[in-house]
Design an enzyme around this catalytic site. Structure first.
Site, PDB file in Angstrom:
ATOM      1  N   ASP A  56       0.712  -1.060  -0.402  1.00 22.85           N
ATOM      2  CA  ASP A  56      -0.500   0.559  -0.531  1.00 22.85           C
ATOM      3  C   ASP A  56       1.324   1.322   0.065  1.00 22.85           C
ATOM      4  OD1 ASP A  56      -2.200  -1.728   0.391  1.00 22.85           O
ATOM      5  OD2 ASP A  56      -3.137  -0.869   1.876  1.00 22.85           O
ATOM      6  N   ASP A  57       0.259   2.706  -0.535  1.00 21.44           N
ATOM      7  CA  ASP A  57       0.946   4.022  -0.318  1.00 21.44           C
ATOM      8  C   ASP A  57       1.667   4.124  -1.235  1.00 21.44           C
ATOM      9  OD1 ASP A  57      -1.140   3.841   1.607  1.00 21.44           O
ATOM     10  OD2 ASP A  57       0.634   3.999   3.003  1.00 21.44           O
ATOM     11  N   HIS A 107      -5.847   2.842  -4.377  1.00 21.28           N
ATOM     12  CA  HIS A 107      -5.531   3.012  -2.925  1.00 21.28           C
ATOM     13  C   HIS A 107      -6.187   4.463  -2.325  1.00 21.28           C
ATOM     14  CE1 HIS A 107      -4.588   1.671   1.182  1.00 21.28           C
ATOM     15  NE2 HIS A 107      -3.068   3.295   1.720  1.00 21.28           N
ATOM     16  N   HIS A 111      -5.582   9.636   0.396  1.00 20.52           N
ATOM     17  CA  HIS A 111      -5.237   8.843   1.583  1.00 20.52           C
ATOM     18  C   HIS A 111      -6.813   9.214   2.861  1.00 20.52           C
ATOM     19  CE1 HIS A 111      -3.567   5.846   4.366  1.00 20.52           C
ATOM     20  NE2 HIS A 111      -3.632   5.445   3.434  1.00 20.52           N
ATOM     21  N   HIS A 211       1.818   6.755   2.843  1.00 17.25           N
ATOM     22  CA  HIS A 211       1.096   8.546   2.899  1.00 17.25           C
ATOM     23  C   HIS A 211       1.031   9.734   3.642  1.00 17.25           C
ATOM     24  CE1 HIS A 211      -1.719   9.101   6.310  1.00 17.25           C
ATOM     25  NE2 HIS A 211      -1.168   6.928   6.296  1.00 17.25           N
TER      26      HIS A 211
HETATM   27 ZN    ZN Z   1      -2.876   3.169   2.956  1.00 17.54          ZN
END
Ligand code: ZN
Length: 245
Positions: A56-57, A107, A111, A211
């Site tokens: 993620d991110d 994603h 965020h 993020h």
């Molecule tokens: Zn994330």
């Protein structure tokens, strides 16, 4: 409501992921990875030999290339849930991730906690990311990991309208604040073994970006990914999450 398996999932998640966010029954339903109250989300099937590495991110100019190198060396394919805002500034990395056979998911753009965002903000966050990723890769994006696992009925409805299936997880540790790759790998190994005993595949979360801070050090997370691959490549099958839907 709390079955032994969701309790297990929560142990795997680590309280840190939700620290400061869980504040009651509604928050429980909105944030708990095992909660199905607000609609269908993909976690992991009853296939104990399968592992999905998800990141993620990203994309991140420093850490994503190092991760891609490790994955390529071991011929392992992974799932990358990318932030639209970072994809816009790193278009070549987005193309490289796709070209090397990995699965790209949405994603959000920036965020936010989608369970606290207006419907119009949710739509904008998801749609703008969707368009950016699809323009860069030419491939339809079909999976969404909501930031913090946060969701509510409107998030599911909007995701569905955009052709996105929400994907949660069942193996996570606080890799974003851990300084030792070895400790991250150890904690995830314990989660994987626990899931294995329960007859479940592992949907593993690590972070190749930050993020909040794009300069966050993700060396421990990248190292842990390499260690898990070396530990399990002879005995398990690494899959991307589309193998499960
Ligand atoms: Zn994330």
């Amino acid at each position: 409501m709390i079955s032994p398996s969701t309790a297990e999932v929560y142990t795997g998640l680590g309280a840190v992921a939700c620290a400061g966010l869980v504040a009651g029954a509604a928050a429980y339903a909105a944030m708990w990875p095992g909660s199905r109250i607000f609609g269908k989300a993909l976690v992991a099937p009853a296939r104990p030999g399968e592992l999905a590495l998800t990141f993620d991110d990203g994309p991140n100019a420093t850490w994503t290339p190092r991760l891609l190198e490790i994955l390529a060396r071991h011929q392992v394919r992974a799932t990358f849930f990318l932030l639209g805002s970072r994809a816009e500034t790193e278009p070549e990395l987005v193309r490289q991730i796709a070209a090397e056979g990995h699965l790209i998911g949405n994603h959000s753009w920036s965020h936010p906690n989608l369970s606290r965002s207006s419907s119009s903000r949710v739509r904008e966050e998801l749609q703008r990311t969707q368009e950016t990723l699809e323009q860069r890769t030419g491939v339809a994006v079909r999976y969404l990991r909501p930031p913090y696992g946060a969701r509510r009925p409107a998030v599911f409805r909007i995701a569905r309208e955009l052709g996105l299936m929400p994907v949660l997880w069942n193996a996570m540790t606080s890799d974003w604040s851990e300084t030792s790759g070895e400790r991250i790998a150890q904690q995830l190994t314990r989660a994987i073994e626990r899931l294995q005993r329960r007859g479940r595949a592992a949907n593993i979360v690590l972070h190749d970006g930050g993020h909040r801070d794009p300069n966050a050090n993700r060396e421990p997370s990248v190292t842990a990914a390499g260690m898990l691959i070396e530990r399990y490549m002879a005995t398990h099958r690494f899959v991307t999450v589309d193998a499960w839907s």
